[in-house]
Design a protein around this motif. Structure first.
Motif, PDB file in Angstrom:
ATOM      1  N   TYR A   2      -9.821  -1.926  -3.436  1.00  0.00           N
ATOM      2  CA  TYR A   2     -11.257  -2.066  -3.211  1.00  0.00           C
ATOM      3  C   TYR A   2     -11.837  -3.098  -4.177  1.00  0.00           C
ATOM      4  O   TYR A   2     -11.654  -2.990  -5.390  1.00  0.00           O
ATOM      5  CB  TYR A   2     -11.944  -0.710  -3.402  1.00  0.00           C
ATOM      6  N   GLN A  12      -4.415   4.549   5.351  1.00  0.00           N
ATOM      7  CA  GLN A  12      -5.185   5.725   4.933  1.00  0.00           C
ATOM      8  C   GLN A  12      -6.408   5.935   5.821  1.00  0.00           C
ATOM      9  O   GLN A  12      -6.767   7.073   6.135  1.00  0.00           O
ATOM     10  CB  GLN A  12      -5.603   5.587   3.468  1.00  0.00           C
ATOM     11  N   VAL A  13      -7.051   4.841   6.225  1.00  0.00           N
ATOM     12  CA  VAL A  13      -8.191   4.921   7.150  1.00  0.00           C
ATOM     13  C   VAL A  13      -8.006   3.845   8.205  1.00  0.00           C
ATOM     14  O   VAL A  13      -8.001   2.646   7.878  1.00  0.00           O
ATOM     15  CB  VAL A  13      -9.546   4.722   6.434  1.00  0.00           C
ATOM     16  N   PRO A  17      -8.036  -2.705   7.707  1.00  0.00           N
ATOM     17  CA  PRO A  17      -6.993  -1.724   7.972  1.00  0.00           C
ATOM     18  C   PRO A  17      -5.665  -2.381   8.323  1.00  0.00           C
ATOM     19  O   PRO A  17      -5.608  -3.567   8.667  1.00  0.00           O
ATOM     20  CB  PRO A  17      -7.557  -0.969   9.179  1.00  0.00           C
ATOM     21  N   VAL A  32     -13.926  -2.774   5.956  1.00  0.00           N
ATOM     22  CA  VAL A  32     -12.617  -2.133   5.838  1.00  0.00           C
ATOM     23  C   VAL A  32     -11.564  -3.018   6.494  1.00  0.00           C
ATOM     24  O   VAL A  32     -11.721  -3.434   7.647  1.00  0.00           O
ATOM     25  CB  VAL A  32     -12.617  -0.738   6.485  1.00  0.00           C
ATOM     26  N   THR A  74       0.821  -1.212   0.000  1.00  0.00           N
ATOM     27  CA  THR A  74       0.000   0.000   0.000  1.00  0.00           C
ATOM     28  C   THR A  74       0.852   1.258   0.000  1.00  0.00           C
ATOM     29  O   THR A  74       0.529   2.243  -0.664  1.00  0.00           O
ATOM     30  CB  THR A  74      -0.943   0.023   1.208  1.00  0.00           C
ATOM     31  N   MET A  89     -12.430  -3.483   1.360  1.00  0.00           N
ATOM     32  CA  MET A  89     -11.483  -2.408   1.083  1.00  0.00           C
ATOM     33  C   MET A  89     -10.254  -2.606   1.962  1.00  0.00           C
ATOM     34  O   MET A  89     -10.352  -2.580   3.186  1.00  0.00           O
ATOM     35  CB  MET A  89     -12.092  -1.041   1.378  1.00  0.00           C
ATOM     36  N   ILE A 104     -12.188   9.539  -1.021  1.00  0.00           N
ATOM     37  CA  ILE A 104     -12.445   8.118  -0.790  1.00  0.00           C
ATOM     38  C   ILE A 104     -13.914   7.890  -0.455  1.00  0.00           C
ATOM     39  O   ILE A 104     -14.528   6.914  -0.890  1.00  0.00           O
ATOM     40  CB  ILE A 104     -11.526   7.594   0.329  1.00  0.00           C
ATOM     41  N   LEU A 134     -17.181   2.849   7.308  1.00  0.00           N
ATOM     42  CA  LEU A 134     -16.158   3.646   6.647  1.00  0.00           C
ATOM     43  C   LEU A 134     -16.506   5.127   6.630  1.00  0.00           C
ATOM     44  O   LEU A 134     -15.690   5.975   6.994  1.00  0.00           O
ATOM     45  CB  LEU A 134     -15.953   3.152   5.208  1.00  0.00           C
ATOM     46  N   SER A 137      -7.378  -0.882   3.363  1.00  0.00           N
ATOM     47  CA  SER A 137      -7.173   0.560   3.517  1.00  0.00           C
ATOM     48  C   SER A 137      -5.757   0.942   3.904  1.00  0.00           C
ATOM     49  O   SER A 137      -5.438   2.146   3.934  1.00  0.00           O
ATOM     50  CB  SER A 137      -8.142   1.120   4.569  1.00  0.00           C
ATOM     51  N   CYS A 196      -5.010   2.174  -1.814  1.00  0.00           N
ATOM     52  CA  CYS A 196      -6.015   1.309  -1.199  1.00  0.00           C
ATOM     53  C   CYS A 196      -6.532   0.367  -2.282  1.00  0.00           C
ATOM     54  O   CYS A 196      -6.546   0.713  -3.463  1.00  0.00           O
ATOM     55  CB  CYS A 196      -7.174   2.122  -0.633  1.00  0.00           C
TER      56      CYS A 196
END
Length: 360
Positions: A215, A227-228, A270, A268, A102, A222, A258, A279, A224, A213
């Protein structure tokens, strides 16, 4: 590690995210998070203890099948041993077909060279992440440059803090297995077949230059990266290499984008903490938290302040020597954002120290 210093305050309660898994995998084990998609953890040590990595089963030309790995863990023997355990256990019988990363922080890219060489696999990553990583790794063994020392002196660091920085400089490359010598470029909007399903690349920035990311609309998953994240705020910092950068605006813009590109019904996956639903609520919480932080900072600098004077309005934790670099970088990101918005100005005194003041 590049995780952020938590910025949650009581006046900004967390959203009610849902976590569908009772517990995560132990080192060397795996948990299925979707058809053909496995969740593994690699050890980190420190406050976060581990990073989540993902294995997606896919066909290979030789008919044996393989695992597309997403993120790889920190370079070192502990992570290597964890991967060996995984390939003797839940990933047994198949090699690695591709390695996706990532972004370029060592806990994500650290073992990419090990996996790509061991399995003769290609690294898939965005160009800016690959090139930035190579640039930072090249600093290994160098003395801290004068520009960097001036940068932190301008933030208000004292001589002890600067000496500590000089002693620790160049450590980035020590957390990496030797990087792959080539890569396959990921671009925003790419649609890639992984495991017989389409995965779309959605690029963000701010935490790192060109964070990818992944998806999958069919699986409603997703990946992530950083990023999240569900429980901590990603580190968004200004560094000596780009002292006038505005990564916070980049990050906030990326989060808003996003939200328009990925629906709220995804699970998500992570890099840290557990997979979660919610999200859009988490994105709103992150954006709102940073906007509140910017307002508190603006109010504080009604009278001129140095960077080291503003930590208490942005962070809940006491900032010690171990957190000083992170807190300085994140505080500068907020101050530079205020300046980009026309809400603050900076002046440098005769000692080379910067002072920030709010403007109407």
């Amino acid at each position: 590690m590049r995780d952020g210093v938590e910025q949650t305050y009581p006046d900004h309660p967390r959203p009610k995210l849902t976590y569908p898994f009772e517990h995560g995998p132990r080192t060397g084990e795996a948990v299925d998070v979707g058809p053909g998609v496995k969740w593994l953890r690699m050890p980190l040590g420190g406050a976060l203890a581990f990073i989540n990595v993902w294995a997606i089963e896919e066909a290979t030309p030789d008919g044996k099948g393989g695992w597309a790995i997403v993120d790889t863990g920190m370079g070192g023997t502990a992570t290597r041993d964890a991967w060996r355990t995984a390939f003797a256990g839940p990933l047994a019988g198949k090699g690695v077909s591709r390695v996706f990363v990532t972004h370029m922080h060592p806990d994500h890219i650290g073992m990419s060279g090990y996996l790509t060489r061991k399995f003769d696999a290609k690294l898939w990553i965005t160009r800016l992440e690959f090139m930035t990583c190579r640039s930072l790794a090249a600093d290994t063994g160098r003395e801290a440059p004068d520009d960097a020392v001036r940068f932190f002196r301008a933030a208000g660091w004292d001589d002890d803090a600067l000496d500590n920085y000089k002693a620790r400089f160049g450590g980035f490359g020590r957390a990496l297995h030797a990087l792959p010598d080539s890569f396959h470029r990921l671009n925003d909007g790419d649609e890639i077949a992984i495991g017989g399903r389409t995965w779309r690349i959605v690029v963000g920035s701010g935490h790192s230059p060109e964070h990818a990311c992944l998806y999958c609309p069919e699986l409603k998953l997703m990946i992530s990266g950083d990023q999240v994240l569900p429980k901590i705020s990603s580190n968004v910092s200004v560094f000596p290499t780009e002292p006038d950068g505005d990564p916070l605006t980049d990050w906030l813009t990326s989060l808003a984008r996003i939200k328009t590109k990925i629906p709220d019904d995804v699970l998500v996956l992570p890099a840290h903490n557990d997979p979660f639903h919610g999200l859009h609520a988490r994105i709103d919480h992150l954006i709102g938290g940073h906007e509140r932080g910017l307002k508190r900072l603006y109010d504080l600098i009604a009278e001129p302040k140095r960077v080291v004077d503003v930590f208490h309005v942005l962070f809940r934790r006491t900032i010690d020597q171990n957190l000083l670099g992170l807190a300085t970088g994140e505080s500068l990101a907020h101050l530079n954002c205020l300046m980009a918005r026309g809400q603050a100005v900076r002046t440098r005194d005769d000692n080379g120290v910067d002072w920030y003041r709010a403007v109407a």
